[in-house]
Design a protein around this motif. Structure first.
Motif, mmCIF file in Angstrom:
data_model
loop_
_atom_site.group_PDB
_atom_site.id
_atom_site.type_symbol
_atom_site.label_atom_id
_atom_site.label_comp_id
_atom_site.label_asym_id
_atom_site.label_seq_id
_atom_site.Cartn_x
_atom_site.Cartn_y
_atom_site.Cartn_z
ATOM 1 N N GLY A 175 -8.898 21.755 7.130
ATOM 2 C CA GLY A 175 -8.904 23.161 7.533
ATOM 3 C C GLY A 175 -9.592 23.305 8.881
ATOM 4 O O GLY A 175 -9.927 22.313 9.541
ATOM 5 N N ARG A 176 -9.803 24.540 9.290
ATOM 6 C CA ARG A 176 -10.489 24.811 10.559
ATOM 7 C C ARG A 176 -11.817 24.084 10.596
ATOM 8 O O ARG A 176 -12.586 24.161 9.632
ATOM 9 C CB ARG A 176 -10.825 26.297 10.663
ATOM 10 N N GLY A 177 -12.076 23.405 11.679
ATOM 11 C CA GLY A 177 -13.404 22.805 11.866
ATOM 12 C C GLY A 177 -13.599 21.473 11.144
ATOM 13 O O GLY A 177 -14.585 20.785 11.391
ATOM 14 N N ASP A 178 -12.681 21.096 10.275
ATOM 15 C CA ASP A 178 -12.827 19.787 9.604
ATOM 16 C C ASP A 178 -12.520 18.676 10.600
ATOM 17 O O ASP A 178 -11.599 18.813 11.416
ATOM 18 C CB ASP A 178 -11.841 19.655 8.429
ATOM 19 N N SER A 179 -13.260 17.559 10.515
ATOM 20 C CA SER A 179 -12.909 16.465 11.428
ATOM 21 C C SER A 179 -11.631 15.796 10.917
ATOM 22 O O SER A 179 -11.369 15.736 9.701
ATOM 23 C CB SER A 179 -14.060 15.484 11.601
ATOM 24 N N LEU A 180 -10.832 15.327 11.873
ATOM 25 C CA LEU A 180 -9.483 14.843 11.551
ATOM 26 C C LEU A 180 -9.486 13.345 11.266
ATOM 27 O O LEU A 180 -10.321 12.605 11.798
ATOM 28 C CB LEU A 180 -8.550 15.158 12.725
ATOM 29 N N PRO A 181 -8.543 12.894 10.473
ATOM 30 C CA PRO A 181 -8.472 11.462 10.152
ATOM 31 C C PRO A 181 -7.899 10.643 11.312
ATOM 32 O O PRO A 181 -7.102 11.151 12.103
ATOM 33 C CB PRO A 181 -7.512 11.428 8.962
ATOM 34 N N GLY A 182 -8.278 9.388 11.389
ATOM 35 C CA GLY A 182 -7.689 8.466 12.360
ATOM 36 C C GLY A 182 -6.644 7.604 11.677
ATOM 37 O O GLY A 182 -6.356 7.764 10.477
ATOM 38 N N SER A 183 -6.072 6.655 12.429
ATOM 39 C CA SER A 183 -4.985 5.840 11.872
ATOM 40 C C SER A 183 -5.480 4.891 10.782
ATOM 41 O O SER A 183 -4.682 4.382 10.003
ATOM 42 C CB SER A 183 -4.278 5.060 12.974
ATOM 43 N N GLY A 184 -6.807 4.694 10.709
ATOM 44 C CA GLY A 184 -7.334 3.880 9.622
ATOM 45 C C GLY A 184 -7.335 4.620 8.291
ATOM 46 O O GLY A 184 -7.478 4.022 7.229
ATOM 47 N N GLU A 185 -7.170 5.975 8.384
ATOM 48 C CA GLU A 185 -7.227 6.778 7.147
ATOM 49 C C GLU A 185 -5.887 7.396 6.759
ATOM 50 O O GLU A 185 -5.586 7.553 5.579
ATOM 51 C CB GLU A 185 -8.248 7.918 7.322
ATOM 52 N N ALA A 186 -5.098 7.807 7.771
ATOM 53 C CA ALA A 186 -3.838 8.502 7.480
ATOM 54 C C ALA A 186 -2.688 7.853 8.241
ATOM 55 O O ALA A 186 -2.860 7.402 9.372
ATOM 56 C CB ALA A 186 -3.937 9.968 7.889
ATOM 57 N N ALA A 193 0.845 -1.198 0.000
ATOM 58 C CA ALA A 193 0.000 0.000 0.000
ATOM 59 C C ALA A 193 0.881 1.250 0.000
ATOM 60 O O ALA A 193 2.050 1.196 0.369
ATOM 61 C CB ALA A 193 -0.884 -0.013 1.244
ATOM 62 N N ASP A 194 0.295 2.363 -0.448
ATOM 63 C CA ASP A 194 1.050 3.619 -0.457
ATOM 64 C C ASP A 194 0.936 4.317 0.897
ATOM 65 O O ASP A 194 -0.062 4.159 1.607
ATOM 66 C CB ASP A 194 0.470 4.560 -1.529
ATOM 67 N N LEU A 195 1.954 5.107 1.203
ATOM 68 C CA LEU A 195 1.908 5.978 2.381
ATOM 69 C C LEU A 195 0.726 6.932 2.239
ATOM 70 O O LEU A 195 0.589 7.603 1.209
ATOM 71 C CB LEU A 195 3.220 6.775 2.479
ATOM 72 N N ARG A 196 -0.111 7.014 3.287
ATOM 73 C CA ARG A 196 -1.282 7.904 3.233
ATOM 74 C C ARG A 196 -0.969 9.204 3.980
ATOM 75 O O ARG A 196 -0.688 9.184 5.175
ATOM 76 C CB ARG A 196 -2.489 7.208 3.855
ATOM 77 N N VAL A 197 -1.024 10.310 3.231
ATOM 78 C CA VAL A 197 -0.599 11.611 3.763
ATOM 79 C C VAL A 197 -1.785 12.570 3.803
ATOM 80 O O VAL A 197 -2.520 12.713 2.822
ATOM 81 C CB VAL A 197 0.482 12.248 2.861
#
Ligand SMILES: NC(=O)C1=CN([C@@H]2O[C@H](COP(=O)(O)OP(=O)(O)OC[C@H]3O[C@@H](n4cnc5c(N)ncnc54)[C@H](OP(=O)(O)O)[C@@H]3O)[C@@H](O)[C@H]2O)C=CC1
Ligand SMILES: O=C([O-])CC(=O)C(=O)O
Length: 258
Positions: A35-46, A2-6
């Motif tokens: 950006g501001r207010g966006d929900s952040l990714p977890g380790s399953g996504e990034a 798999a590719d590194l997810r950034v």
């Protein structure tokens, strides 16, 4: 494999450029800009997020990423001048915090000197175009002088951590040096508004038992946002590539320097 997810925290000048280069030239999967207010990714996504937002964003958002097991490459290193936050972020054993060298160099050698013992003197002088140093806390008259170009003026001269907090978009390098030198109590920083500074200039000096480091870095200001040096997006790309190589992700061929 798999590719590194950034991911990217902040989508301004630095991360905008970085994302563009990663998308065009790297085998990494871009999962999004937050950006501001966006929900952040977890380790399953990034796997890793590059922060190029603000010192406040490091304080408010990076702990959540680390707790979720996502590694974070931080550009707004001045946030680490806060000892409590620094301990919280650097001691995370889920996601790891990686401080980027950003606009300066020589931190590897400063760290080598520090590994041999405490440093005796650590300083940085940064010179920028006056208009790039305007801060909201400055009196109106000073802001107008700086906007107009004015004469050369020392705007700050004190502990590196404090200077990095007073110039949150312009003196992160001061905190990066104090961090590398492990010398928050003695590292000093001067910020000089210099109408003749066509290039942003950072002069670093560190003295240890085994020697001395003197480095002068002269950077072209970013055309879109002159308070940041244009090379910073490329320093972040270098960090991302070294990270990918060390962690065993597919990355362009090249050496790793630590
Ligand atoms: N270590 C180093 O050598 C250097 C470090 N830096 C650091 O990098 C940062 C970014 O620089 P640059 O790209 O030129 O600045 P920009 O102002 O162009 O970009 C910053 C971006 O971050 C966004 N942002 C602000 N707060 C948050 C938040 N809480 N969550 C997510 N996004 C947020 C801003 O959005 P909005 O438009 O909504 O405000 C903006 O899009 C600087 O502020 C500085 O801290 C910069 C240069 C050198
Ligand atoms: O880009 C630079 O030259 C330095 C800078 O803004 C910072 O350290 O915040």
């Amino acid at each position: 494999m798999a590719d590194l997810r950034v991911g990217f925290l902040g989508g301004g000048n630095i991360n905008g450029r970085l994302r563009q280069v990663v998308e065009r030239q790297r085998p990494y999967e871009v999962i999004g800009t937050f950006g501001r207010g966006d929900s952040l990714p977890g380790s399953g996504e990034a796997d890793v997020v590059v922060e190029a937002a603000t010192q406040d964003a490091v304080r408010e958002r990076v702990p959540e990423l680390l707790d979720a097991g996502v590694d974070v490459i931080v550009l707004s290193v001045g946030a680490l001048a806060d000892a409590g936050l620094r301990a919280r972020l650097l001691e995370s054993r889920r996601g790891r915090l990686i401080a980027c060298t950003g606009a300066i160099g020589g931190l590897d050698q400063v760290r080598a000197l520090r590994a041999a013992g405490p440093l005796q003197a650590v300083s940085i002088e940064s010179r920028k175009q006056p208009a790039a140093l305007v801060q909201s806390w400055m009196p109106a008259e000073l802001r107008e002088d700086l906007e107009a170009g004015g004469a050369e003026m020392v705007l700050a001269d004190g502990l590196a951590g404090e200077v990095a907090q007073r110039f949150p978009s312009s003196a992160n390098v001061a905190a990066a040096l104090a961090l590398a030198a492990d010398a928050w109590n003695i590292a000093t920083a001067r910020v000089v508004a210099d109408p003749a500074a066509v290039r942003t200039r950072h002069e670093i000096h560190a003295v240890g038992e085994l020697g001395e480091v003197r480095i002068v870095v002269e950077n072209a200001p970013s055309p879109e946002r002159p308070r940041s040096s244009a090379v910073v997006a490329w320093a972040a790309l270098r960090a991302l590539d070294d990270y990918a190589r060390l962690r065993g992700w597919g990355a362009p061929q090249g050496p790793v320097f630590l």
